[in-house]
Design a protein around this motif. Structure first.
Motif, PDB file in Angstrom:
ATOM      1  N   GLU A   1       4.749 -26.716 131.949  1.00 41.20           N
ATOM      2  CA  GLU A   1       3.739 -27.328 132.818  1.00 41.20           C
ATOM      3  C   GLU A   1       2.424 -27.549 132.070  1.00 41.20           C
ATOM      4  O   GLU A   1       1.376 -27.733 132.685  1.00 41.20           O
ATOM      5  CB  GLU A   1       3.507 -26.462 134.052  1.00 41.20           C
ATOM      6  CG  GLU A   1       4.722 -26.368 134.949  1.00 41.20           C
ATOM      7  CD  GLU A   1       4.457 -25.626 136.238  1.00 41.20           C
ATOM      8  OE1 GLU A   1       3.475 -24.854 136.309  1.00 41.20           O
ATOM      9  OE2 GLU A   1       5.238 -25.822 137.187  1.00 41.20           O
TER      10      GLU A   1
ATOM     11  N   ARG B   1       6.520 -22.269 133.717  1.00 33.81           N
ATOM     12  CA  ARG B   1       6.989 -21.750 134.998  1.00 33.81           C
ATOM     13  C   ARG B   1       8.418 -21.272 134.765  1.00 33.81           C
ATOM     14  O   ARG B   1       9.247 -21.983 134.215  1.00 33.81           O
ATOM     15  CB  ARG B   1       6.949 -22.837 136.068  1.00 33.81           C
ATOM     16  CG  ARG B   1       7.436 -22.349 137.439  1.00 33.81           C
ATOM     17  CD  ARG B   1       7.116 -23.341 138.543  1.00 33.81           C
ATOM     18  NE  ARG B   1       5.690 -23.565 138.650  1.00 33.81           N
ATOM     19  CZ  ARG B   1       4.831 -22.788 139.319  1.00 33.81           C
ATOM     20  NH1 ARG B   1       5.281 -21.712 139.949  1.00 33.81           N
ATOM     21  NH2 ARG B   1       3.549 -23.078 139.367  1.00 33.81           N
TER      22      ARG B   1
ATOM     23  N   ARG C   1      11.840 -19.340 136.505  1.00 34.28           N
ATOM     24  CA  ARG C   1      12.634 -18.849 137.636  1.00 34.28           C
ATOM     25  C   ARG C   1      13.852 -18.188 137.024  1.00 34.28           C
ATOM     26  O   ARG C   1      14.621 -18.825 136.302  1.00 34.28           O
ATOM     27  CB  ARG C   1      13.052 -19.992 138.552  1.00 34.28           C
ATOM     28  CG  ARG C   1      13.833 -19.512 139.765  1.00 34.28           C
ATOM     29  CD  ARG C   1      14.183 -20.698 140.683  1.00 34.28           C
ATOM     30  NE  ARG C   1      14.896 -20.230 141.833  1.00 34.28           N
ATOM     31  CZ  ARG C   1      16.200 -19.894 141.844  1.00 34.28           C
ATOM     32  NH1 ARG C   1      16.914 -19.998 140.738  1.00 34.28           N
ATOM     33  NH2 ARG C   1      16.772 -19.451 142.946  1.00 34.28           N
TER      34      ARG C   1
ATOM     35  N   ALA D   1       4.043 -18.532 135.096  1.00 36.13           N
ATOM     36  CA  ALA D   1       4.295 -18.288 136.523  1.00 36.13           C
ATOM     37  C   ALA D   1       5.742 -17.820 136.634  1.00 36.13           C
ATOM     38  O   ALA D   1       6.650 -18.476 136.130  1.00 36.13           O
ATOM     39  CB  ALA D   1       4.075 -19.566 137.321  1.00 36.13           C
TER      40      ALA D   1
END
Length: 95
Positions: free
Chosen positions: A27, A45, A47, A81
């Motif tokens: 990002e 980011r 996950r 993140a």
């Protein structure tokens, strides 16, 4: 260059515990002009879904991730993140 960093992130987190899912997104383009991005460090980011997170609260999960990536910060990773889930949490219905 950030492709290499994302590959490093993936490789190091694979060693944490084999995740059932992992997605790393760059990002950095969203932070162009930001002081932290000026030195070339990226904004990412993450996950990740792994049974390794079972029984851990969010802070403990994030610490596991940060411990694996510590030497990449802040020179290569400026911001990260994190969404760290167990397989059960990942498959739970959302409402």
């Amino acid at each position: 260059m950030n492709e290499e960093r994302m590959a490093q992130i993936r490789q190091r987190l694979q060693a944490l515990a084999p995740p059932t899912a992992m997605d790393v997104q760059d990002e950095s383009h969203l932070h162009a002009g930001h002081a932290g991005a000026a030195g070339g460090a990226g904004h990412f980011r993450l996950r990740i879904v792994s049974s390794r997170f079972a029984g851990l609260n969010r802070v403990a999960r994030h610490r596991l991730v940060y411990d694996r990536l510590a030497d990449l910060m802040p020179a290569h990773i400026h911001a990260l993140a994190i969404q760290a889930l167990t397989p059960e949490e990942d498959s739970a219905p959302t409402s």
